[in-house]
Design a protein around this motif. Sequence first.
Motif, PDB file in Angstrom:
ATOM      1  N   ASP A 107      35.050  44.222  21.515  1.00 13.65           N
ATOM      2  CA  ASP A 107      35.222  45.243  22.552  1.00 13.65           C
ATOM      3  C   ASP A 107      35.857  44.616  23.786  1.00 13.65           C
ATOM      4  OD1 ASP A 107      35.111  47.462  24.149  1.00 13.65           O
ATOM      5  OD2 ASP A 107      32.939  47.569  24.279  1.00 13.65           O
ATOM      6  N   PRO A 108      37.167  44.360  23.741  1.00 16.57           N
ATOM      7  CA  PRO A 108      37.820  43.698  24.876  1.00 16.57           C
ATOM      8  C   PRO A 108      37.867  44.574  26.113  1.00 16.57           C
ATOM      9  CG  PRO A 108      39.452  44.403  23.271  1.00 16.57           C
ATOM     10  CD  PRO A 108      38.118  44.626  22.647  1.00 16.57           C
ATOM     11  N   MET A 109      37.723  43.951  27.269  1.00 16.28           N
ATOM     12  CA  MET A 109      37.861  44.613  28.558  1.00 16.28           C
ATOM     13  C   MET A 109      39.026  43.963  29.285  1.00 16.28           C
ATOM     14  SD  MET A 109      33.833  44.819  29.588  1.00 16.28           S
ATOM     15  CE  MET A 109      34.180  45.676  31.124  1.00 16.28           C
ATOM     16  N   LEU A 110      39.938  44.783  29.788  1.00 14.73           N
ATOM     17  CA  LEU A 110      41.179  44.308  30.389  1.00 14.73           C
ATOM     18  C   LEU A 110      41.205  44.656  31.870  1.00 14.73           C
ATOM     19  CD1 LEU A 110      44.161  43.278  30.230  1.00 14.73           C
ATOM     20  CD2 LEU A 110      44.782  45.608  29.506  1.00 14.73           C
ATOM     21  N   ALA A 111      41.503  43.667  32.723  1.00 13.05           N
ATOM     22  CA  ALA A 111      41.600  43.891  34.171  1.00 13.05           C
ATOM     23  C   ALA A 111      42.891  43.263  34.674  1.00 13.05           C
ATOM     24  CB  ALA A 111      40.401  43.291  34.891  1.00 13.05           C
ATOM     25  N   LEU A 112      43.661  44.025  35.441  1.00 17.26           N
ATOM     26  CA  LEU A 112      44.940  43.555  35.975  1.00 17.26           C
ATOM     27  C   LEU A 112      44.795  43.312  37.470  1.00 17.26           C
ATOM     28  CD1 LEU A 112      48.002  43.045  35.631  1.00 17.26           C
ATOM     29  CD2 LEU A 112      48.351  45.501  36.054  1.00 17.26           C
ATOM     30  N   TYR A 113      45.132  42.100  37.906  1.00 18.06           N
ATOM     31  CA  TYR A 113      44.984  41.706  39.307  1.00 18.06           C
ATOM     32  C   TYR A 113      46.316  41.261  39.900  1.00 18.06           C
ATOM     33  CZ  TYR A 113      39.872  41.397  38.776  1.00 18.06           C
ATOM     34  OH  TYR A 113      38.545  41.674  38.565  1.00 18.06           O
ATOM     35  N   ARG A 114      46.443  41.469  41.200  1.00  7.54           N
ATOM     36  CA  ARG A 114      47.477  40.795  41.990  1.00  7.54           C
ATOM     37  C   ARG A 114      46.727  40.005  43.042  1.00  7.54           C
ATOM     38  NH1 ARG A 114      53.070  43.067  44.787  1.00  7.54           N
ATOM     39  NH2 ARG A 114      53.808  41.000  45.461  1.00  7.54           N
ATOM     40  N   GLY A 115      46.686  38.692  42.885  1.00  8.50           N
ATOM     41  CA  GLY A 115      45.823  37.875  43.716  1.00  8.50           C
ATOM     42  C   GLY A 115      44.381  38.226  43.393  1.00  8.50           C
ATOM     43  N   SER A 116      43.580  38.553  44.412  1.00 13.24           N
ATOM     44  CA  SER A 116      42.186  38.934  44.182  1.00 13.24           C
ATOM     45  C   SER A 116      41.997  40.450  44.157  1.00 13.24           C
ATOM     46  CB  SER A 116      41.294  38.344  45.290  1.00 13.24           C
ATOM     47  OG  SER A 116      41.699  38.824  46.560  1.00 13.24           O
ATOM     48  N   THR A 117      43.105  41.187  44.246  1.00  8.63           N
ATOM     49  CA  THR A 117      43.032  42.647  44.281  1.00  8.63           C
ATOM     50  C   THR A 117      43.145  43.239  42.876  1.00  8.63           C
ATOM     51  OG1 THR A 117      44.026  42.722  46.483  1.00  8.63           O
ATOM     52  CG2 THR A 117      44.067  44.755  45.205  1.00  8.63           C
ATOM     53  N   LEU A 118      42.154  44.004  42.490  1.00  2.21           N
ATOM     54  CA  LEU A 118      42.194  44.671  41.196  1.00  2.21           C
ATOM     55  C   LEU A 118      43.132  45.869  41.278  1.00  2.21           C
ATOM     56  CD1 LEU A 118      40.977  44.976  38.298  1.00  2.21           C
ATOM     57  CD2 LEU A 118      39.351  46.562  39.338  1.00  2.21           C
ATOM     58  N   LEU A 119      44.133  45.906  40.392  1.00  2.00           N
ATOM     59  CA  LEU A 119      45.098  46.995  40.383  1.00  2.00           C
ATOM     60  C   LEU A 119      44.759  48.067  39.360  1.00  2.00           C
ATOM     61  CD1 LEU A 119      48.442  44.979  40.624  1.00  2.00           C
ATOM     62  CD2 LEU A 119      47.062  45.927  42.475  1.00  2.00           C
ATOM     63  N   ALA A 120      44.312  47.647  38.195  1.00  4.38           N
ATOM     64  CA  ALA A 120      44.018  48.594  37.117  1.00  4.38           C
ATOM     65  C   ALA A 120      43.124  47.912  36.101  1.00  4.38           C
ATOM     66  CB  ALA A 120      45.307  49.080  36.455  1.00  4.38           C
ATOM     67  N   SER A 121      42.441  48.703  35.290  1.00  6.52           N
ATOM     68  CA  SER A 121      41.574  48.131  34.271  1.00  6.52           C
ATOM     69  C   SER A 121      41.407  49.120  33.128  1.00  6.52           C
ATOM     70  CB  SER A 121      40.209  47.760  34.864  1.00  6.52           C
ATOM     71  OG  SER A 121      39.615  48.887  35.485  1.00  6.52           O
ATOM     72  N   SER A 122      40.949  48.611  32.004  1.00 13.79           N
ATOM     73  CA  SER A 122      40.749  49.458  30.829  1.00 13.79           C
ATOM     74  C   SER A 122      39.650  48.863  29.966  1.00 13.79           C
ATOM     75  CB  SER A 122      42.057  49.560  30.025  1.00 13.79           C
ATOM     76  OG  SER A 122      41.845  50.208  28.783  1.00 13.79           O
ATOM     77  N   ASP A 123      38.853  49.740  29.378  1.00 15.13           N
ATOM     78  CA  ASP A 123      37.862  49.303  28.408  1.00 15.13           C
ATOM     79  C   ASP A 123      38.289  49.809  27.034  1.00 15.13           C
ATOM     80  OD1 ASP A 123      35.710  48.486  27.001  1.00 15.13           O
ATOM     81  OD2 ASP A 123      34.214  49.604  28.122  1.00 15.13           O
ATOM     82  N   ASN A 124      38.016  51.065  26.732  1.00 15.68           N
ATOM     83  CA  ASN A 124      38.452  51.651  25.459  1.00 15.68           C
ATOM     84  C   ASN A 124      39.650  52.555  25.737  1.00 15.68           C
ATOM     85  OD1 ASN A 124      36.181  50.367  24.395  1.00 15.68           O
ATOM     86  ND2 ASN A 124      34.905  52.156  24.768  1.00 15.68           N
ATOM     87  N   TRP A 125      40.775  52.279  25.094  1.00 16.37           N
ATOM     88  CA  TRP A 125      42.056  52.847  25.512  1.00 16.37           C
ATOM     89  C   TRP A 125      42.132  54.363  25.412  1.00 16.37           C
ATOM     90  CZ3 TRP A 125      46.056  55.283  22.703  1.00 16.37           C
ATOM     91  CH2 TRP A 125      45.845  55.404  21.331  1.00 16.37           C
ATOM     92  N   THR A 126      41.375  55.001  24.520  1.00 15.00           N
ATOM     93  CA  THR A 126      41.452  56.453  24.398  1.00 15.00           C
ATOM     94  C   THR A 126      40.422  57.170  25.263  1.00 15.00           C
ATOM     95  OG1 THR A 126      40.047  56.333  22.421  1.00 15.00           O
ATOM     96  CG2 THR A 126      42.414  56.451  22.079  1.00 15.00           C
ATOM     97  N   SER A 127      39.632  56.423  26.056  1.00 18.55           N
ATOM     98  CA  SER A 127      38.588  57.052  26.865  1.00 18.55           C
ATOM     99  C   SER A 127      39.140  57.738  28.104  1.00 18.55           C
ATOM    100  CB  SER A 127      37.549  56.013  27.294  1.00 18.55           C
ATOM    101  OG  SER A 127      36.892  55.480  26.178  1.00 18.55           O
ATOM    102  N   GLY A 128      40.288  57.295  28.601  1.00 12.54           N
ATOM    103  CA  GLY A 128      40.818  57.830  29.837  1.00 12.54           C
ATOM    104  C   GLY A 128      41.765  58.982  29.621  1.00 12.54           C
ATOM    105  N   PRO A 129      42.222  59.597  30.742  1.00 11.17           N
ATOM    106  CA  PRO A 129      43.121  60.735  30.653  1.00 11.17           C
ATOM    107  C   PRO A 129      44.541  60.368  30.239  1.00 11.17           C
ATOM    108  CG  PRO A 129      42.789  60.117  32.938  1.00 11.17           C
ATOM    109  CD  PRO A 129      41.836  59.295  32.125  1.00 11.17           C
ATOM    110  N   GLY A 130      44.887  59.071  30.209  1.00  9.15           N
ATOM    111  CA  GLY A 130      46.252  58.654  29.899  1.00  9.15           C
ATOM    112  C   GLY A 130      46.458  58.182  28.476  1.00  9.15           C
ATOM    113  N   ALA A 131      45.574  58.542  27.548  1.00 10.70           N
ATOM    114  CA  ALA A 131      45.694  58.058  26.169  1.00 10.70           C
ATOM    115  C   ALA A 131      47.011  58.478  25.541  1.00 10.70           C
ATOM    116  CB  ALA A 131      44.526  58.564  25.329  1.00 10.70           C
TER     117      ALA A 131
END
Length: 481
Positions: free
Chosen positions: A402-426
């Motif tokens: 169950d991978p968890m993905l977090a995208l950062y620029r420096g220490s600022t979190l820009l976006a993240s995802s857990d299960n890809w079909t859980s959100g409105p953008g599947a």
Amino acid sequence: LRYGAGSAPSVKVNWEDATNGSKQIGASNNIQWIKSGLSGAGHFLVFNNNQYLYQRTTQSYAMEINPYLNASGTDTGSYVSPVTAGYAAWTFHMDTHKSSQQLSKQVTWQYSSVGNLVLFSPQGSSVQRLPNGNTLICATSRGYLVEVTTAGAVVWEYINPVTAAGVVTAIGDTWPLTNAVPRAYRYAPDFAGFTGKDLTATRLLTSYTTSAISTRGTARLTNISTRVGVGGAAGIPIPGFVLAGTGTRPMLARAVGPTLAAFGVSGALADPRLSLMSGATTVATNDNWNVADSATMAGAGAFPLTAGSKDAALVASLAPGAYTLPVTATDGGSGVVLLEVYNSSSSTASTVVNASTRAFAGTGDAVLIVGFVIDGTGSLPLLVRAVGPTLTGFGVSGALPDPMLALYRGSTLLASSDNWTSGPGAAELASAATAVGAFALPTGSRDAALVATLPAGSYTAIVSGGGLATGTALVELYVVP
């Protein structure tokens, strides 16, 4: 409001600075009394930004707090310290370590967007209790507005399409990063300020432009790096990249082990060996780097390697196609290595359109960390995926469940995802995967994915498993056309 109810416990001391597992708020905004006549009247309502709370959390909360409750749940009519009221064991669903936390018994209601992570803002934001008993929430940095019921059901949600560059006609889950909404408030139709104003709707906001804004410019991927383990349980990491276009492009690839010690990294791989493969064909190999390549490294902006070190590096002019860079230990040992690929030429004849790394994702300092650099003007739309469970269909054993993905620029979190079909953008994620030629992820799988349009800069994608879960993951970056 309850006057004469005693001295109010300090929110900062008892809620934000509390230790020993009882810290409840990681930065807060829009703290307010719920007005008389509304559900929860006399309680506090607050937007809990949740920065740096419960490890690397990526989820904010709307919270309702009754500061008069005692340990038995009785409304005393006077302020009660949350320490006196006590805490209940609670597992925060986005805690990367899945550890038991302490939730104050004075928290009578809270809402988070479970799974899709859209309700996150490290700053600003607002909450409002509505006359119908629902709650209006605004997550500033996402430009995200949502009305939810007391049961947590979404009544409606809206993403602000107005960005610094103009109005975007279609956003989906591609957060523009410049569409922030500081606060949102709903006014009743009889609000005095509306008197004499024509409130008739005329057209959709997105109709102010006829097409989506093009922000591509000359932006391109110029560097991809991954810090991974080699040997032992970590196995053999395999980074890869795809060049598209015409003509050849000079590429620099490195497997840095010994030189990492100069940066305070312990347990570095003593003697890495790097191979460049095109399918089953070996294009080049290197054990110990060539000092003649120092100028190429400097030109690409790579840090210098220690003279005489056993780090590995390759310089090659490559035609468009797919390539891999497996790394092994010459001495059969194991350790940490930094894998790097530099697309250093400014030529537009061919460019990197896909980069990936299949490697072991551990816990703590051993999480899988992929860094990349975007250069040029404008912004680059990227599809970023962390594939775990789906790898089993390709014969990969020990995949991260169950991978968890977090995208950062420096220490600022820009976006993240857990299960890809859980959100409105599947649907957008599936469409982007088709557009770039990525293999399809099964609906409902626990793989993670996100789309982000990013300006020039340095970024980090961190992949971890829930709790103490470890395993092999495939991290992919695709340039979306």
